[in-house]
Write an enzyme that holds these catalytic residues in place. Structure first.
Site, PDB file in Angstrom:
ATOM      1  CB  CYS A   1      -0.901   0.002   1.223  1.00 48.78           C
ATOM      2  SG  CYS A   1       0.024   0.089   2.793  1.00 48.78           S
TER       3      CYS A   1
ATOM      4  CG  HIS B   1       4.299  -6.258  11.317  1.00 45.11           C
ATOM      5  ND1 HIS B   1       3.126  -6.004  11.985  1.00 45.11           N
ATOM      6  CD2 HIS B   1       5.293  -5.939  12.183  1.00 45.11           C
ATOM      7  CE1 HIS B   1       3.405  -5.556  13.204  1.00 45.11           C
ATOM      8  NE2 HIS B   1       4.712  -5.510  13.340  1.00 45.11           N
TER       9      HIS B   1
ATOM     10  CG  HIS C   1       3.386  -0.907  12.576  1.00 45.13           C
ATOM     11  ND1 HIS C   1       4.646  -1.456  12.396  1.00 45.13           N
ATOM     12  CD2 HIS C   1       2.549  -1.629  11.805  1.00 45.13           C
ATOM     13  CE1 HIS C   1       4.559  -2.460  11.560  1.00 45.13           C
ATOM     14  NE2 HIS C   1       3.302  -2.593  11.178  1.00 45.13           N
TER      15      HIS C   1
ATOM     16  CB  CYS D   1       0.859   4.646   7.738  1.00 42.18           C
ATOM     17  SG  CYS D   1      -0.491   4.842   6.540  1.00 42.18           S
TER      18      CYS D   1
ATOM     19  CD  GLU E   1      -2.833   1.235  13.406  1.00 40.44           C
ATOM     20  OE1 GLU E   1      -3.899   1.886  13.365  1.00 40.44           O
ATOM     21  OE2 GLU E   1      -2.531   0.352  12.561  1.00 40.44           O
TER      22      GLU E   1
ATOM     23  CB  SER F   1       3.734  -5.643   5.122  1.00 45.24           C
ATOM     24  OG  SER F   1       3.080  -4.724   5.959  1.00 45.24           O
TER      25      SER F   1
END
Length: 320
Positions: free
Chosen positions: A24, A53, A86, A108, A138, A279
């Site tokens: 992404c 990850h 994260h 992100c 996160e 990921s």
């Protein structure tokens, strides 16, 4: 079971390749930050926790000169350090600044958006109910944006039932970005039913990439006997893809590399689905396709359910 085939002839297999899949925009950005930092500062560049990850990605960056550490006390004075995609508690960049470290934040932007929402809800005098998985980086990062005790973590509808608040308590909810869309909707519905005063985010916290990949699996899984998800065991969004496929009636397996795939897994499988967590790089997807093609006579069809054009800006230190 498959009908018998002449010796040396591989049984046919239809492979449905989900799209979107794999990297992404947030993961692309995080990896770019590490690679650009290595060019800017030279090796070694330190990274607190796995940048994303995925062991393959981490090992590739190690080979280029990145050094992964668990905590800042492992980073030498004067070194450059990067925080993972994260997100991190506020105390981490504060400590890095106190030590005079040259730090870069690869969080992100969609996670950073949740961080800002948390701050605003606390400023508005509301207690936050955060939907997420205990111990996930996160979650730790988001809870670390506000004073201790200002956020209560829930994972399930049962957790909502156990909350001690009343209908008079000022409350807001936020969510981890990599959750199951369906599970989260159930928890949110339970929160709103029990606490009508609950304030929620204006837009969905679950990120576009997580939602899109789950929707793509929902589209292909009902046609498949087996769905393979390429991703790491500690990747929340990848694990959710396995769950989504199983709920659609397919068997599902999480794999990290093509070599893990056993021929016996494909016994009786005529239609196989394939996707990858956010990921997982395209290189691993092609590796898995090559492994499947070595075992079966593959006819591949890509099933596109969304187009992704999201791009995130890089930190100004790396583009000035």
């Amino acid at each position: 079971m498959n009908a018998p085939f002449p010796t040396g002839q591989k049984p046919p297999l239809k492979l449905l390749l989900a799209a979107p899949r794999g990297f992404c925009a947030g993961v692309d950005r995080a990896i770019d930050i590490v690679e650009l930092a290595l060019k800017r500062y030279g090796a070694p560049v330190y990274v607190r926790h796995e940048i994303v990850h995925n062991r393959f990605v981490v090992d590739s960056l190690k080979a280029k000169g990145a050094v992964f550490v668990e905590e800042l006390d492992e980073v030498p004075d004067g070194a450059a350090v990067i925080f993972s995609a994260h997100g991190v508690p506020k105390s981490v960049p504060a400590e890095a600044s106190t030590r005079g470290l040259d730090w870069l934040d690869a969080t992100c932007p969609l996670v950073s958006k949740v961080h800002r929402q948390a701050e605003r809800q606390i400023e508005a005098g509301r207690h936050i109910v955060f939907i997420g998985h205990q111990g996930h980086p996160e979650v730790i990062g988001t809870m670390g944006q506000v004073p201790a005790g200002a956020i209560t973590l829930v994972e399930t509808v049962a957790d909502v039932a156990a909350l001690p608040f009343t209908r008079e308590t000022p409350l807001a909810f936020l969510t981890q970005t990599t959750l199951s869309v369906d599970d989260t909707a159930e928890v949110v519905a339970a929160l709103r039913a029990r606490f009508p005063q609950m304030v929620g985010p204006k837009a969905e916290d679950i990120c576009y990439a997580t939602s899109n990949r789950q929707a793509a699996v929902k589209d292909i899984a009902p046609q498949c006997q087996l769905v393979l998800v390429i991703g790491a065991p500690n990747s929340s969004n990848s694990l959710r893809l396995v769950e989504v496929a199983e709920r659609c009636g397919a068997q599902a397996r999480l794999v990290q590399r093509g070599a893990e795939i056993e021929a016996a897994w494909l016994d009786g499988v005529e239609v196989l689905g394939l996707t990858a967590g956010a990921s997982a790089p395209e290189e691993l997807i092609q590796e898995v396709i090559a492994r499947i093609s070595a075992l079966r006579d593959v006819t591949m069809e890509q099933v596109v359910t969304a187009e992704e054009k999201m791009v995130f800006k890089l930190p100004r230190q790396l583009v000035e």
